[in-house]
Design an enzyme around this catalytic site. Structure first.
Site, PDB file in Angstrom:
ATOM      1  CB  THR A  69       3.882  -1.066   6.744  1.00  0.00           C
ATOM      2  OG1 THR A  69       2.548  -1.290   7.222  1.00  0.00           O
ATOM      3  CG2 THR A  69       4.838  -1.361   7.892  1.00  0.00           C
ATOM      4  CE1 TYR A  79      -7.078   1.396  -0.533  1.00  0.00           C
ATOM      5  CE2 TYR A  79      -9.449   1.659  -0.463  1.00  0.00           C
ATOM      6  CZ  TYR A  79      -8.345   0.847  -0.562  1.00  0.00           C
ATOM      7  OH  TYR A  79      -8.492  -0.503  -0.662  1.00  0.00           O
ATOM      8  CG  MET A 130      -6.946   1.308   6.244  1.00  0.00           C
ATOM      9  SD  MET A 130      -5.746   1.691   4.928  1.00  0.00           S
ATOM     10  CE  MET A 130      -6.822   1.689   3.479  1.00  0.00           C
ATOM     11  N   GLY A 131      -6.149  -1.347   9.576  1.00  0.00           N
ATOM     12  CA  GLY A 131      -5.348  -2.156  10.491  1.00  0.00           C
ATOM     13  C   GLY A 131      -5.984  -3.519  10.695  1.00  0.00           C
ATOM     14  NE  ARG A 132      -5.797  -8.253   6.555  1.00  0.00           N
ATOM     15  CZ  ARG A 132      -6.938  -8.554   5.926  1.00  0.00           C
ATOM     16  NH1 ARG A 132      -7.749  -9.465   6.426  1.00  0.00           N
ATOM     17  NH2 ARG A 132      -7.244  -7.954   4.801  1.00  0.00           N
ATOM     18  CG  ASN A 140       4.735  -7.972   7.436  1.00  0.00           C
ATOM     19  OD1 ASN A 140       4.017  -7.809   6.457  1.00  0.00           O
ATOM     20  ND2 ASN A 140       4.298  -7.898   8.679  1.00  0.00           N
ATOM     21  CG  ASP A 184      -1.023  -1.948   8.449  1.00  0.00           C
ATOM     22  OD1 ASP A 184      -1.938  -1.109   8.574  1.00  0.00           O
ATOM     23  OD2 ASP A 184      -1.023  -2.827   7.564  1.00  0.00           O
ATOM     24  N   GLY A 193       0.811  -1.213   0.000  1.00  0.00           N
ATOM     25  CA  GLY A 193       0.000   0.000   0.000  1.00  0.00           C
ATOM     26  C   GLY A 193       0.843   1.262   0.000  1.00  0.00           C
ATOM     27  NE  ARG A 199      -3.544   2.949   0.267  1.00  0.00           N
ATOM     28  CZ  ARG A 199      -3.785   1.728  -0.154  1.00  0.00           C
ATOM     29  NH1 ARG A 199      -3.657   0.717   0.683  1.00  0.00           N
ATOM     30  NH2 ARG A 199      -4.147   1.494  -1.389  1.00  0.00           N
TER      31      ARG A 199
END
Lengths: 404, 404
Positions: free
Chosen positions: B136, B295, B180-182, B108, B138, B13, B298
């Site tokens: 990232t 979006y 965002m953030g899984r 990663n 994240d 991303g 980011r």
């Protein structure tokens, strides 16, 4: 004997500069010997019927300057749309507190409230000067070149689409951004100002001023994908079919309605999600993403037009000046006098109140999915200074070795 | 004889500063006599297997500086997650073009790709130096104090919640912002940095590091409404139940999965809408609004941390320095050395590749709905200078007359 009391209120949706207008009123009023007390109504007209006032004369000018730079109504706002009985209640309170000047900062509903309260005062023979101060990100007040709050929201939308376009270029697919605007497409059209290179998005712009046909929309997206391998779309939340039914209403199960009887369009991602589903299902495109800009576009801190800031301050100042040096009620409006310069005028309340401006035909392209250069020329100076600019690498391809 | 060729690619991303790292690599590489050509791969690893390269040696340093300040991968990115066969293809192309140093900017997954390609080169006895450059939003790379891209996205989230809080204070109700953030809640937790006064929102923060229970959530919202008359909530898109099932997955009909087999969480407003519906139905609260930051967080142009900018530039520079002056492959990482200062180190690829960092327990409050001061201390310096500040009017109530 004069009480020397004035009252100011804020109504409707917050903007990035609504407190500039509030502070413009307060600081200008404090300069006038005839004004002893500047009251603010908490949460707009509701604070008036509830006698919920604060004394802004006791606020430091230093803190007022800081509040001016803070988005969203510092006095609080309301979605109440007063009818005659409500306005009569308001007038009773204004009279009881011996308010001599009433300033209401808001959109066309707020101007209508000012009009009705002014009529009540006149009927009662009470000397109340009533001034409406414009504010709306929708830019939908008639006879106004533009309205304070719109330029900063437009700047957010332009910057958001400039970024969304870069994101979409890096990871190609379809991107849909849904922008606020029930009847007026000005804010959605501002997405076009985020565009720099000829192949940049937004490639398609849909506003409520044009009928939205889903089949036509899908064909537009497909043609754009075929041409650029990607597609960025700006859509107004207020898009509707030929019968005037909002596209959102054709889908949603539980429709919330506001005090005006309108379907609640904001505060949900449903429209973007529906349009994305349509594209995935009908065009078999895999990467389709939708964002709803929601409340960010009107409240984000740190995205403001300096032109908007100073004009919002001035409409507040001018409102007090019209009240003190003039003799009429009215609505303050921005008039464009150069490229770019502006002046202010006081319009009759009846000329503005309750009316809705939509985008002029000259601002929309014949295709119905783009803006014209006339619109770009209209909007660009309002966005202010320091607008971020996007740059790209120039093409210097390397010859293939294996697949030469 | 040395070819003097290096290759740089960008993956995953986009972020606000990913081009700083690219430009850090290019400009530093152009300083070294041993480097003759700096190639860039178009759209990441896919550009490598396709031999789709551009020659960045032929780009002006002036334009590179401008591109550095532009968000989203200027070379293009990809969501491809290479397996062994894919990496073997990549290596074949690198070998054919006589690339001597391979730099991959990404998260990663990108570091894992670098690790596999490095192994292939070693097996083939081909002298390829491979460096992973972190990126990232994240912030989920292990052994990194933080990752470039996260601070700017965190700044966007903090500013967005600062504004949403002001909007919600003006027009009270429940507001939910989905971030965002899984697996990692860092970005959602950044919402706490938008808070200034004790009664400011976000009042509740939900991250994937804690199990999400809908009944508990509703009780939290009700308690906040009872206390403040309003409620601002920050929710991570990755919230899940005790079994690990995403809350979104419990609702959505058609679930899109990415190349990694994960349910697509972003690009839809469904989670915010679901949570709003729950609150309306169960708590009977009228004004409930949800936004999905999508979006914007980011890619928005014009919201960047200057600390993030310079660190992202430096990790690119350091990557080239490690490659030229050192003798190991590795992953560049930021190490915190003061309040606030940072240095860089080269970690073994195996230590970082494919691993996921989540929020440390010390960063989350016992309630599970707030961050600790340790987190505030950790994040604040990363957000950079010039963070907008919100101000409010001080209370000076006016005595009632009619309802006295």
């Amino acid at each position: 004997m004069s009480s020397g009391k004035i009252l100011v209120a804020q109504g409707g949706g917050p903007t990035a500069v609504i407190n500039q207008s509030l502070v413009g009123v307060v600081l200008e009023a404090r300069r006038h010997l005839g004004i002893q007390r500047v009251y603010g109504a908490r949460h707009g007209v509701r604070g008036i019927v509830n006698e919920d006032f604060v004394d802004l004369t006791q606020e430091t000018s230093h803190n007022l300057e800081l509040v001016a730079n803070t988005p969203a109504a510092a006095l609080g706002s309301t979605r109440d749309k007063p009818d005659l009985a409500y306005c009569q209640e308001m007038f009773k309170v204004l009279q009881a507190h011996r308010i001599e000047h009433f300033f209401n900062i808001g959109g066309n509903d707020s101007s209508d409230t000012v009009r009705i309260v002014a009529e009540e005062a006149q009927k009662a023979g009470y000397p109340l000067r009533c001034i409406h101060i414009p504010k709306t990100i929708d830019n939908d007040l008639v006879l106004n070149d533009h309205t304070p709050g719109f330029p900063s929201a437009a700047r957010f939308v332009a910057q958001a689409f400039a970024g969304a376009n870069l994101d979409n270029a890096a990871l190609p697919g379809v991107y849909i951004g849904v922008v606020m605007g029930r009847h007026a497409g000005f804010l959605t059209a501002a997405a076009a100002l985020g565009k720099k290179f000829p192949d940049d998005g937004p490639h398609l712009i849909y506003v409520p001023e044009r009928v939205f046909e889903i089949e036509r929309f899908l064909a537009d997206v497909k043609a754009t994908m075929d041409r650029y391998g990607r597609c960025v779309v700006a859509v107004s939340e207020g898009i509707h079919d030929a019968s005037g039914t909002p596209i959102l209403a054709k889908l949603a199960k539980d429709l919330e309605r506001d005090a005006h009887g309108n379907v609640q369009l904001s505060g949900s991602g449903a429209l973007a999600d529906l349009l994305c589903e349509e594209i995935k299902a009908k065009l078999k495109i895999k990467r389709v993403r939708g964002d709803t800009f929601g409340y960010l576009q009107r409240s984000f801190v740190g995205c403001v037009s300096d032109v908007d800031q100073r004009e919002a301050r001035e409409v507040g100042e001018k409102a007090v000046q019209y009240a003190m040096w003039g003799s009429s009620n009215g609505s303050v409006a921005i008039r464009r006098t150069g490229f770019y310069s502006a002046d202010f005028e006081l319009l009759p309340l009846e000329a503005v109140a309750g009316k809705t401006r939509t985008m002029e035909d000259e601002f929309l392209s014949a295709s119905g999915t783009d803006v014209t250069d006339a619109f770009r020329l209209y909007l660009r100076p309002l966005l202010g200074s320091g607008l971020p600019d996007a740059f790209r690498l120039r093409p210097n391809p390397v010859a293939k070795v294996l697949k030469a």
